[in-house]
Design an enzyme around this catalytic site. Structure first.
Site, short mmCIF file in Angstrom:
data_model
loop_
_atom_site.label_atom_id
_atom_site.label_comp_id
_atom_site.label_asym_id
_atom_site.label_seq_id
_atom_site.Cartn_x
_atom_site.Cartn_y
_atom_site.Cartn_z
N ASP A 1 1.01 -1.21 0.12
CA ASP A 1 -0.10 0.00 -0.12
C ASP A 1 0.87 1.11 -0.11
OD1 ASP A 1 -2.44 1.64 -0.08
OD2 ASP A 1 -3.11 0.38 1.57
N TRP A 2 0.22 2.50 -0.02
CA TRP A 2 1.20 3.53 -0.33
C TRP A 2 2.17 3.73 0.57
CZ3 TRP A 2 0.10 7.36 -4.30
CH2 TRP A 2 0.72 8.98 -3.95
#
Length: 746
Positions: free
Chosen positions: A286-287
């Site tokens: 994820d980011w």
């Protein structure tokens, strides 16, 4: 358009047939991947593991864009997100083809519930319990996104969510593992189609791996701490269903699980996903979740984070800058085995071949197709159908012997009141990604489109969020002149979703006071509630004459709501999540465990597992949802009462439409294992079916039960069924069981 939604879907599927990528056998792709790997330098391999977010070509981001372009030309970027549109993706792809090996980029985007055509938020779609409709929704989203040059969506989110304070319940399918698993597979099928590579489909992502829905206190990005038995039984099955449906990629979660960040968890990524499940796709962080392991206190610095993430099995670093900066040196230093890098690169290259990007890197970036697809009116028709299937009728009282809903189309006057009555952006919800969205139909628009000659008055009463009561007097005056009041209230679009956790999930601002004043007029009040989560609205629940829970219904939300309000569509949706009475009950689920001191009566709570200030029961139970007709259940039968190895049992019953209008019932099958080696839930959903019946029509409905239906993960995390007695329950909701019988497993 007059085509039925099923016909529309068939037409869209047919349109995709000539758009498939050139067929290559998997072994042929693997040979191509291996040949390419042999040509790649270590730095080029690391580049394939680097994903960055696109920057604007002008303004303060121009310098960043120039730097990105240089990196892409050098072969140091494998994927980009937040680049969209045929023109921009073609330009970015052209840069990648200037690199030494000319390896094309993958373009990803958070297409969560539609691209140009906005569908209901995922938890709203889940309320339809309609797997075909959910698959259609994902298919349309994929078609539009792919036409805009997108190869890959970061959806579906398959996290089980039992805490409505967590804003991201909006993106999932609710609280139930069985329903969530079915919906996960349907959305994967819709996004991807039967085989990767069609230019009207995209790669899907199962996220967030794993257990993100159990974040402590319902707070986004927070830790998760649970037993392995709970992990395996409740939170992992939708991910396994995604694997079985062929999902192309996984995304790991921000949370820690038992003290280890998911991004650095070899247990999740290597032992379970790539080991036990034999998963062949790739995992994207994820980011910046690789980088965030430093803040977790799990990695001492960015180089250490890169080492721990790749060794744990996280293949692609999204916007973390850890791999591109430090991974090559870590391999040279012996901190990362070359085989781990090669395995990650191989997984990513395989998807690029399967998508046909090596044959034609620009095959998704076709401006002419983009223009035609985004203008296709069939998408709006499907969005309207999905939206009305998602609307849950929570309450429908009678006045003078007649139900409040549906409204009479020849009503003399209708007052449409509330801060969301004429809102458009709020009907879309969060995660709306296209810059060229179509016009949104508001509730006021929809009612005006449906009412035949009625006088429609409108008063917002307050702005969305309803911070003040400045306009209440005018709203009450308008309501006092009407035959019926339609009150549109709820969350605004930006109050649920990522980073939108709330400690108070009641109606924002002074909306309850607005309802109170409208109710005092003595006119019937139909409350239409908008939200991306289960909310608490006890005063409306107690006193409104009818309640329609609309979620965030999307582009065609106003028409869909009006279809239901005026009876053009008989509501059939059921809640995919429990609605609590108050915050103190959270987390809450119908699939609770019994205790040694269960509550058997609300009058007998002393020294029981109970609250002294509230019933244990929810405001609205999982599976609840009303119709404009009544359904009767009778005649339950089992074709065998003893289930022996290798056998199946068939449970059947008669379902009858006892009302005067046609309707669809979602009949639900629950089981309870009465005695087991680990305590079992008091109810577990194990089947459901949608049955459409004409007035007076009867139909025999069946559920098939096999050993797998009765299985669970035991104390050793082994999947299987144990001999004994099972209670089988059929009903209209988890708290509305109509029929029961018993099955014995040998």
């Amino acid at each position: 358009m007059t085509l039925r939604p099923v016909a529309l879907a068939a037409a869209l599927i047919a349109a995709s047939i000539p758009l498939a990528a050139p067929a290559l056998a998997q072994d042929a792709i693997d040979r191509k991947v291996d040949a390419l790997l042999k040509q790649m330098t270590l730095q080029e391999k690391v580049g394939q593991l680097h994903q960055l977010s696109g920057a604007e070509a002008t303004g303060p981001e121009a310098a960043k864009r120039a730097s990105q372009n240089t990196e892409i030309r050098a072969g140091n970027v494998g994927s980009m997100l937040n680049i969209k549109g045929a023109k921009d993706t073609r330009e970015a792809q052209a840069l990648a083809l200037q690199s030494r090996l000319k390896i094309p980029l993958l373009f990803g985007l958070d297409v969560i519930h539609g691209y140009k055509t906005v569908f209901p938020v995922p938890i709203g779609e889940a309320a339809s319990w309609d797997l075909e409709a959910i698959e259609q929704s994902a298919q349309v989203a994929a078609r539009e996104a792919a036409a805009a040059g997108i190869h890959w969506t970061f959806a579906p989110m398959v996290d089980i969510g039992r805490d409505p304070r967590w804003g991201r319940v909006m993106e999932g399918a609710g609280e139930d593992t069985y329903l969530g698993s079915k919906i996960a597979a349907a959305r994967v099928r819709g996004f991807q189609g039967p085989k990767l590579g069609a230019t009207d489909r995209v790669m899907a992502t199962a996220k967030h791996f794993a257990a993100y829905g159990a974040a402590v206190a319902g707070r986004d990005y927070n830790a998760v701490d649970m037993s392995l038995q709970q992990l395996y039984e409740v939170y992992l099955p939708p991910f396994k269903a995604s694997v079985d449906a062929g999902v192309a990629t996984f995304m790991n979660s921000f949370n820690t699980l038992n003290g280890v960040p998911a991004t650095g968890s070899a247990f999740l990524q290597r032992d379970i996903l790539k080991g036990a499940w034999k998963y062949k796709g790739f995992v994207v962080s994820d980011w910046a979740s690789v980088k965030e392991m430093v803040l977790h206190g799990y990695a001492k610095d960015l180089p250490d984070a890169a080492v721990k993430a790749i060794n744990a099995g996280s293949d692609m670093d999204m916007e973390g800058e850890a791999y591109i900066a430090h991974l090559a040196q870590a391999v040279k230093d012996g901190r990362v085995a070359q085989k781990h890098v090669d395995d990650a690169v191989r997984r990513i290259l395989r998807k690029k071949f399967e998508m046909g990007l090596f044959d034609d890197p620009y095959r998704f970036s076709d401006a002419q197709r983009e223009q035609a697809v985004l203008a296709d009116p069939r998408h709006r028709a499907i969005a309207r159908d999905v939206a009305r299937k998602s609307l849950v009728l929570l309450k429908n009282d009678k006045l003078n012997g007649n139900a409040i809903l549906p409204l009479a189309k020849n009503a003399k006057s209708i007052a449409v009141i509330g801060p969301l009555a004429d809102s458009r952006r709020d009907l879309e919800g969060g995660w709306v990604v296209s810059d060229v969205r179509g016009e949104v139909v508001s509730i006021l628009d929809g009612i005006r489109n449906h009412a035949q000659g009625a006088q429609i008055s409108h008063a917002a009463a307050c702005a969305p969020g309803c911070a003040t009561a400045e306009g209440f007097d005018a709203a009450v005056a308008a309501a006092g002149k009407a035959d019926v009041i339609v009150l549109a209230v709820g969350e605004t679009w930006d109050m649920s979703g990522e980073a939108k956790s709330r400690t108070d999930i009641g109606l924002p601002g002074q909306q309850t006071e607005l309802f109170r004043r409208l109710k005092a007029t003595g006119k019937p009040v139909v409350a239409v509630l908008f939200a991306g989560r289960p909310m608490i609205f006890n005063e409306i629940a107690d006193n409104a004459d009818a309640i329609l829970y609309a979620w965030f219904p999307g582009s065609e939300g106003g028409n869909a709501v009006a279809d239901v309000l005026f009876g053009d569509y008989n509501p059939s949706a059921k809640l995919p999540a429990t609605f609590p009475r108050n915050l103190g009950q959270i987390p809450i689920s119908y699939a609770q465990y019994n205790t040694g001191r269960p509550v058997t009566s609300e009058k007998d709570i002393v020294y029981r597992s109970a609250y002294i200030d509230s019933p244990n029961t929810p405001r609205y139970a999982f599976g609840h949802g009303k119709s404009y007709t009544e359904f009767g259940y009778s005649g339950v039968q089992l074709d065998r009462t003893i289930l022996r190895p290798g056998q199946t049992a068939t449970l059947s019953f008669e379902l009858q439409n006892k009302g005067k209008v046609a309707g669809t019932e979602i009949a639900q099958l629950y089981i309870r294992d009465t005695v087991a080696s680990v305590v079992r839930p008091v109810k577990e959903l194990k089947g459901f079916t949608k049955v459409h019946l004409q007035p007076g029509e009867r139909r025999r409905v069946t559920f098939t039960i096999d050993r797998d239906t009765l299985s669970f993960f035991n104390g050793d995390l082994k999947w299987g069924a144990e001999p004994g007695e099972f209670k089988l329950m059929v009903g209209s909701a988890s708290d509305d069981i109509r029929l029961e019988t018993t099955l014995h497993l040998q």
